[in-house]
Design a protein around this motif. Structure first.
Motif, PDB file in Angstrom:
ATOM      1  N   LEU A  85       0.844  -1.203   0.000  1.00 27.15           N
ATOM      2  CA  LEU A  85       0.000   0.000   0.000  1.00 27.15           C
ATOM      3  C   LEU A  85       0.878   1.252   0.000  1.00 27.15           C
ATOM      4  O   LEU A  85       0.589   2.238  -0.692  1.00 27.15           O
ATOM      5  CB  LEU A  85      -0.923  -0.001   1.213  1.00 27.15           C
ATOM      6  CG  LEU A  85      -2.045  -1.044   1.231  1.00 27.15           C
ATOM      7  CD1 LEU A  85      -2.755  -1.045   2.586  1.00 27.15           C
ATOM      8  CD2 LEU A  85      -3.046  -0.767   0.094  1.00 27.15           C
ATOM      9  N   ALA A  86       1.967   1.195   0.750  1.00 31.26           N
ATOM     10  CA  ALA A  86       2.879   2.353   0.824  1.00 31.26           C
ATOM     11  C   ALA A  86       3.413   2.664  -0.569  1.00 31.26           C
ATOM     12  O   ALA A  86       3.428   3.838  -0.990  1.00 31.26           O
ATOM     13  CB  ALA A  86       4.010   2.042   1.786  1.00 31.26           C
ATOM     14  N   ASN A  87       3.782   1.615  -1.313  1.00 32.11           N
ATOM     15  CA  ASN A  87       4.285   1.840  -2.685  1.00 32.11           C
ATOM     16  C   ASN A  87       3.158   2.344  -3.575  1.00 32.11           C
ATOM     17  O   ASN A  87       3.317   3.305  -4.329  1.00 32.11           O
ATOM     18  CB  ASN A  87       4.860   0.525  -3.249  1.00 32.11           C
ATOM     19  CG  ASN A  87       6.044   0.063  -2.407  1.00 32.11           C
ATOM     20  OD1 ASN A  87       6.711   0.885  -1.775  1.00 32.11           O
ATOM     21  ND2 ASN A  87       6.234  -1.250  -2.315  1.00 32.11           N
ATOM     22  N   ARG A  88       1.970   1.748  -3.430  1.00 33.40           N
ATOM     23  CA  ARG A  88       0.856   2.108  -4.315  1.00 33.40           C
ATOM     24  C   ARG A  88       0.424   3.563  -4.130  1.00 33.40           C
ATOM     25  O   ARG A  88       0.146   4.271  -5.094  1.00 33.40           O
ATOM     26  CB  ARG A  88      -0.329   1.187  -4.057  1.00 33.40           C
ATOM     27  CG  ARG A  88      -1.560   1.526  -4.862  1.00 33.40           C
ATOM     28  CD  ARG A  88      -2.480   0.361  -5.115  1.00 33.40           C
ATOM     29  NE  ARG A  88      -3.658   0.850  -5.815  1.00 33.40           N
ATOM     30  CZ  ARG A  88      -4.903   0.464  -5.497  1.00 33.40           C
ATOM     31  NH1 ARG A  88      -5.089  -0.427  -4.530  1.00 33.40           N
ATOM     32  NH2 ARG A  88      -5.942   0.943  -6.147  1.00 33.40           N
ATOM     33  N   TYR A  89       0.399   4.019  -2.867  1.00 39.61           N
ATOM     34  CA  TYR A  89      -0.120   5.375  -2.608  1.00 39.61           C
ATOM     35  C   TYR A  89       0.987   6.396  -2.379  1.00 39.61           C
ATOM     36  O   TYR A  89       0.724   7.579  -2.151  1.00 39.61           O
ATOM     37  CB  TYR A  89      -1.087   5.336  -1.416  1.00 39.61           C
ATOM     38  CG  TYR A  89      -2.377   4.631  -1.755  1.00 39.61           C
ATOM     39  CD1 TYR A  89      -2.563   3.285  -1.431  1.00 39.61           C
ATOM     40  CD2 TYR A  89      -3.391   5.284  -2.446  1.00 39.61           C
ATOM     41  CE1 TYR A  89      -3.737   2.623  -1.770  1.00 39.61           C
ATOM     42  CE2 TYR A  89      -4.577   4.636  -2.785  1.00 39.61           C
ATOM     43  CZ  TYR A  89      -4.736   3.299  -2.444  1.00 39.61           C
ATOM     44  OH  TYR A  89      -5.907   2.640  -2.803  1.00 39.61           O
ATOM     45  N   GLY A  90       2.272   5.931  -2.394  1.00 38.91           N
ATOM     46  CA  GLY A  90       3.375   6.888  -2.234  1.00 38.91           C
ATOM     47  C   GLY A  90       3.404   7.549  -0.864  1.00 38.91           C
ATOM     48  O   GLY A  90       3.817   8.703  -0.719  1.00 38.91           O
ATOM     49  N   ILE A  91       2.909   6.828   0.140  1.00 41.05           N
ATOM     50  CA  ILE A  91       2.933   7.334   1.512  1.00 41.05           C
ATOM     51  C   ILE A  91       3.756   6.355   2.353  1.00 41.05           C
ATOM     52  O   ILE A  91       3.432   5.178   2.427  1.00 41.05           O
ATOM     53  CB  ILE A  91       1.503   7.444   2.080  1.00 41.05           C
ATOM     54  CG1 ILE A  91       0.686   8.491   1.313  1.00 41.05           C
ATOM     55  CG2 ILE A  91       1.534   7.771   3.572  1.00 41.05           C
ATOM     56  CD1 ILE A  91       1.110   9.937   1.570  1.00 41.05           C
ATOM     57  N   LYS A  92       4.811   6.864   2.997  1.00 40.75           N
ATOM     58  CA  LYS A  92       5.713   5.980   3.759  1.00 40.75           C
ATOM     59  C   LYS A  92       5.050   5.529   5.064  1.00 40.75           C
ATOM     60  O   LYS A  92       4.346   6.331   5.708  1.00 40.75           O
ATOM     61  CB  LYS A  92       7.004   6.732   4.122  1.00 40.75           C
ATOM     62  CG  LYS A  92       7.955   7.003   2.937  1.00 40.75           C
ATOM     63  CD  LYS A  92       9.394   7.330   3.402  1.00 40.75           C
ATOM     64  CE  LYS A  92       9.464   8.576   4.281  1.00 40.75           C
ATOM     65  NZ  LYS A  92       9.204   9.832   3.524  1.00 40.75           N
TER      66      LYS A  92
END
Ligand code: LRH
Ligand code: MN
Length: 396
Positions: A85-92
């Motif tokens: 999800l972090a990669n998909r939404y660009g949120i660490k």
């Protein structure tokens, strides 16, 4: 030719980011009930998606704080899904918050519980949470303990302090190099006679006893109304023990209202102490700025956008303080000139310069309007309403 003021605002905003709490996007309330919102996030994917919306229009919140029991339903097994999800939404994935207050077993405490088996269980959860952090490359493991008592004579405060020292030291031992343990204090609630980690001094002593990677976390809502929070911040900076903040605002107790909604000058004074310290020491304070709010009435995503905007404005204003003039006035005890240095910065309208900064970053001049025009709110309200509006739980 950009003005000196605009340069300072640009420099401040380039250096400022603030972490959003996953739980701030969910349907939360008070003990007297919660008012359900159709667009509220329930799944961790929805929380990442909503956080990405706020970051897209503000450019200042690239990470999300995660609460272990609320966001990792399958514990360590959930790590793979979260990093996808972090990669998909660009949120660490940001700070990891163990939860040592929700389970029935913690009725008489977690690290402070007289029952050794329960302390061992609590420590295991702390170790698992630290492991989750390592696997997600999250730096901070952020500990808050509800531990305490409700009636005089019902707890051995010194013995519980010893158990906290033992458990925090053991938890510190689980940290990887580069990871930090943040110790958050709170004077009361849910305990209403004594809380084991009740103030900054107790948190500092326990963090020091735990080990070199332990620092203190200042939740602005965790102070008596008459306490001088920026003085506590100045002391923690001076002791190199300030690890981070949970920003919110309050009129009475730990109200978790939106940041600077009641006392914006309070937040300005906190930011000022940090930037003055950095100017004086020519160092960058290693601080995790985070939000910890629950939005029972305001729309959750708009409330987060409002929060990030006001945080940027107050940080930019604090960057306008003329530190050289201030230091000279303080040295000469020139009271009104010194005070005016802060008041002049606080009363400066930085919004035009911030709009310029947003344009220079390809960000919308008005983040709130850009979000409302995106149609995202209507779309997710549609998608989530049937699930969200079904179960309003009551107090009793
Ligand atoms: C406790 C607290 C803590 C969180 C919780 C959501 O009041 O501030 O930081 O774990 O709120
Ligand atoms: Mn908090």
């Amino acid at each position: 030719m950009q003005s000196k003021m605009t340069d300072k605002v640009f420099g401040a905003l380039d250096a400022f980011c603030i972490e959003l709490p996953s739980w701030g996007f969910a349907n939360t309330g008070t003990r007297f009930g919660k008012f359900l919102q159709p667009a509220a996030a329930t799944t961790i994917e929805e929380k990442f998606s909503d956080a990405a919306q706020v970051h897209a229009v503000t450019g200042a919140c690239p990470s999300i704080a995660l609460h272990v029991l609320w966001d990792f339903p399958r514990g360590l097994e959930s790590v793979g899904e979260i990093s996808a999800l972090a990669n998909r939404y660009g949120i660490k994935p940001g700070s990891i918050n163990p939860n040592l207050f929700q389970d029935q077993v913690y009725k008489y405490g977690s690290f402070g519980n007289p029952d050794e088996e329960i302390r061992r269980q609590a420590l295991q959860h702390a170790k698992d949470s630290t492991k989750i952090g390592r696997q997600l490359h999250s730096r901070d493991i952020s500990f808050w303990f509800a531990d305490g008592s409700n009636y005089p004579g019902t707890a051995n405060v010194r013995q519980r302090k010893n158990w906290f020292e033992e458990c925090l030291r053991a938890a510190h031992g689980e940290l990887a190099a580069g990871q930090r343990m943040l110790v958050e204090y709170k004077p009361f609630e849910p305990a209403f006679y004594h809380t084991d980690i009740a103030d900054w001094g107790m948190a500092l002593l326990l963090a020091r006893a735990a080990g070199p990677q332990a620092k203190v976390l200042v939740d602005t809502g965790h102070h008596y109304l008459s306490q001088n929070i920026e003085q506590i911040v100045a002391w923690l900076l001076s002791e190199d023990m300030l690890g981070g903040f949970h920003f919110n605002d309050r009129r009475y107790a730990d109200d978790d209202l939106t940041m600077a909604s009641i006392d914006p000058y309070q937040v300005f004074r906190i930011f000022h102490e940090i930037l003055y310290f950095e100017w004086e020491t020519k160092t960058r304070a290693d601080i995790a700025y985070m939000v910890d709010q629950s939005h029972n009435l305001k729309g959750k995503i708009p409330a987060m956008i409002q929060t990030v905007k006001v945080a940027q404005e107050l940080f930019a204003k604090a960057a306008l303080v003329d530190h050289k003039h201030l230091a000279a006035s303080q040295q000469k005890c020139d009271l009104i000139p010194a005070e005016s240095v802060l008041q002049d910065a606080f009363s400066t309208d930085v919004r035009p310069a911030i709009r310029e900064w947003r344009a220079s970053k390809g960000l919308p001049a008005d983040p709130m309007q850009a979000f409302l025009d995106s149609g995202y709110l209507e779309r997710v309200s549609e998608e989530r309403a049937s699930r969200n509006m079904s179960s309003a739980s009551s107090y009793a």
